[in-house]
Design a protein around this motif. Structure first.
Motif, PDB file in Angstrom:
ATOM      1  N   ALA A 176       0.980  -1.208   0.050  1.00 45.29           N
ATOM      2  CA  ALA A 176       0.091   0.104  -0.006  1.00 45.29           C
ATOM      3  C   ALA A 176       0.893   1.149  -0.071  1.00 45.29           C
ATOM      4  N   VAL A 177       1.935   1.194   0.698  1.00 45.87           N
ATOM      5  CA  VAL A 177       3.033   2.514   0.956  1.00 45.87           C
ATOM      6  C   VAL A 177       3.507   2.638  -0.549  1.00 45.87           C
ATOM      7  N   ALA A 178       3.651   1.595  -1.299  1.00 43.87           N
ATOM      8  CA  ALA A 178       4.272   1.479  -2.658  1.00 43.87           C
ATOM      9  C   ALA A 178       3.167   2.313  -3.734  1.00 43.87           C
ATOM     10  N   TRP A 179       2.124   1.736  -3.394  1.00 46.04           N
ATOM     11  CA  TRP A 179       1.141   2.059  -4.534  1.00 46.04           C
ATOM     12  C   TRP A 179       0.885   3.650  -4.365  1.00 46.04           C
ATOM     13  N   ALA A 206      -0.334   3.538   5.066  1.00 47.26           N
ATOM     14  CA  ALA A 206       0.188   4.155   3.635  1.00 47.26           C
ATOM     15  C   ALA A 206       0.172   5.745   3.551  1.00 47.26           C
ATOM     16  N   ASP A 207      -0.939   6.276   3.964  1.00 41.46           N
ATOM     17  CA  ASP A 207      -1.155   7.712   3.934  1.00 41.46           C
ATOM     18  C   ASP A 207      -0.002   8.536   4.771  1.00 41.46           C
ATOM     19  N   ASP A 232       2.848  10.878   3.238  1.00 38.74           N
ATOM     20  CA  ASP A 232       2.892  12.419   3.780  1.00 38.74           C
ATOM     21  C   ASP A 232       4.584  12.638   4.507  1.00 38.74           C
ATOM     22  N   LEU A 233       4.830  11.587   5.209  1.00 40.80           N
ATOM     23  CA  LEU A 233       6.352  11.916   5.613  1.00 40.80           C
ATOM     24  C   LEU A 233       7.339  11.939   4.652  1.00 40.80           C
TER      25      LEU A 233
END
Ligand code: GLY
Length: 357
Positions: free
Chosen positions: A18-21, A330-331, A335-336
């Motif tokens: 999810a982070v990758a996407w 993921a969001d 953002d970070l």
């Protein structure tokens, strides 16, 4: 060759994918590294999205994060389903908390009172009202509660969908093991390696073993619609119905790292399950499995920059809540990476002493 703004993600479970996407949607070049993508805890997880019925005493900040992430799920599931071209099995029928005995009901009522006191949507129900909603519940069920906003998703659909959406958007997934973060050639490295995060970062993340069973209904439909969180004579069990007739029965919570399915755990889970829903005794037992939740000392996830390691961000330690916390994690991580602030109660610096060793 690494370029400015490249992101490498260690771990191809739901959080890493999810982070990758999300990162690739922001125009980053993203590589995900995992020796066996999708083989971690998510491969046995039940997929309950239960911010209300899994709100426990002393975990207010975690509860707020769970509620925030659960609220993101409908849009996340719809967007992902469209991007991947598959149904991720998001279902919004709600959850019933079910108590078999008077003692079970006393414990359920106590926790429900705490949850309602936080303003969370949970309503008490007497036994007959529970059976009206789910006629398969045992006649002896005393009472419980209805948590209408506690939903479910199917992790066995979710993870392939995330992989598909991420790859379609330009993410590269490589089957490679990472044993030392300094070997990862990228401006930003996100460690989303579940229990493996401890060895890579020094963070106090430990495996918490969960044994999970899967049943198949004879008629091809489970016979009930709600997720059932049951309490049967002091034992806890959850029952998650899926379209197609699967019922997920979970789970033990053991401070162990082995992957053995034990006769005693299968007996205890099935006893509690059939005490609450007697018809389950006729269903086929089609699978037994073990997953390891990545537990932290305070049961909350670790999301944010790793102390003393510029460029390294951790997204791990989600313990019982990896699936529900996927969208918000993921969001927050994206953002970070884009220059935002770290989510203060959950940053790795609360364990800085452990990281320093
Ligand atoms: N969230 C369910 C479990 O960890 O068993």
């Amino acid at each position: 060759m690494t370029g400015r703004g490249d992101v490498a993600i260690v771990g191809a479970g739901p959080i890493g994918l999810a982070v990758a996407w999300r990162c690739v949607q922001r125009g980053r070049r993203v590589t995900v590294l995992d020796p066996a993508p999708g083989s971690g805890a998510s491969s046995v997880a039940a997929g309950m999205l239960s911010p209300v019925s899994e709100s426990y005493f002393g975990e207010r900040e975690l509860t707020a994060l769970l509620v925030d992430s659960a609220a993101r799920w409908p849009a996340f599931a719809a967007e992902l389903g469209e991007a991947a071209g598959v149904d991720v099995g998001y279902r919004a029928e709600g959850t019933l908390v079910v108590a078999l005995t008077a003692d079970d009901l006393a414990a359920v009522d106590r926790l429900r009172g705490y949850q309602a006191g936080l303003g969370l949507p949970i309503e008490p129900l007497v036994g007959s009202a529970l059976r009206e909603r789910e006629p398969l519940l045992a006649p002896g069920v005393r009472g419980g509660a209805h948590a209408p906003t506690d939903h479910q998703v199917d992790p066995r659909r979710l993870v392939p969908a995330l992989r598909r959406a991420a790859v379609a958007a330009g993410v590269t997934i490589r089957a490679g093991a990472v044993t030392d973060l300094s070997t990862v050639d990228s401006e930003t490295v996100v460690v989303a390696a579940g229990c493996g995060t401890a060895a890579l970062t020094g963070l106090p993340i430990r495996p918490v073993k969960g044994q999970v069973l899967r049943l198949a209904a004879p008629g091809g439909e489970p016979g009930f619609r709600h997720v059932i969180r049951g309490h049967a004579d002091g034992s806890s069990v959850y029952l998650v119905p899926r379209r197609g007739g699967e019922v997920v029965v979970g789970a033990t919570e053991e401070e162990r790292a082995d992957a053995q399915v034990t006769a005693g755990a299968v007996r205890d889970l099935l006893r509690a399950a059939t005490d609450l829903v007697p018809d389950l005794a006729e269903y086929a037992l089609v699978e037994t499995g073990v997953g390891h939740r990545p537990g932290t000392p305070d049961n909350a996830p670790v999301i944010g920059p790793l102390p003393g390691r510029p460029g390294v961000i951790v997204a791990a330690g989600h313990h019982r809540h990896g699936i529900v916390l996927t969208p918000v994690t993921a969001d927050l991580v994206v953002d970070l990476i884009e220059g935002g602030a770290a989510p203060s109660p959950f940053t790795p610096d609360r364990f800085a002493e452990a990281v320093r060793g």
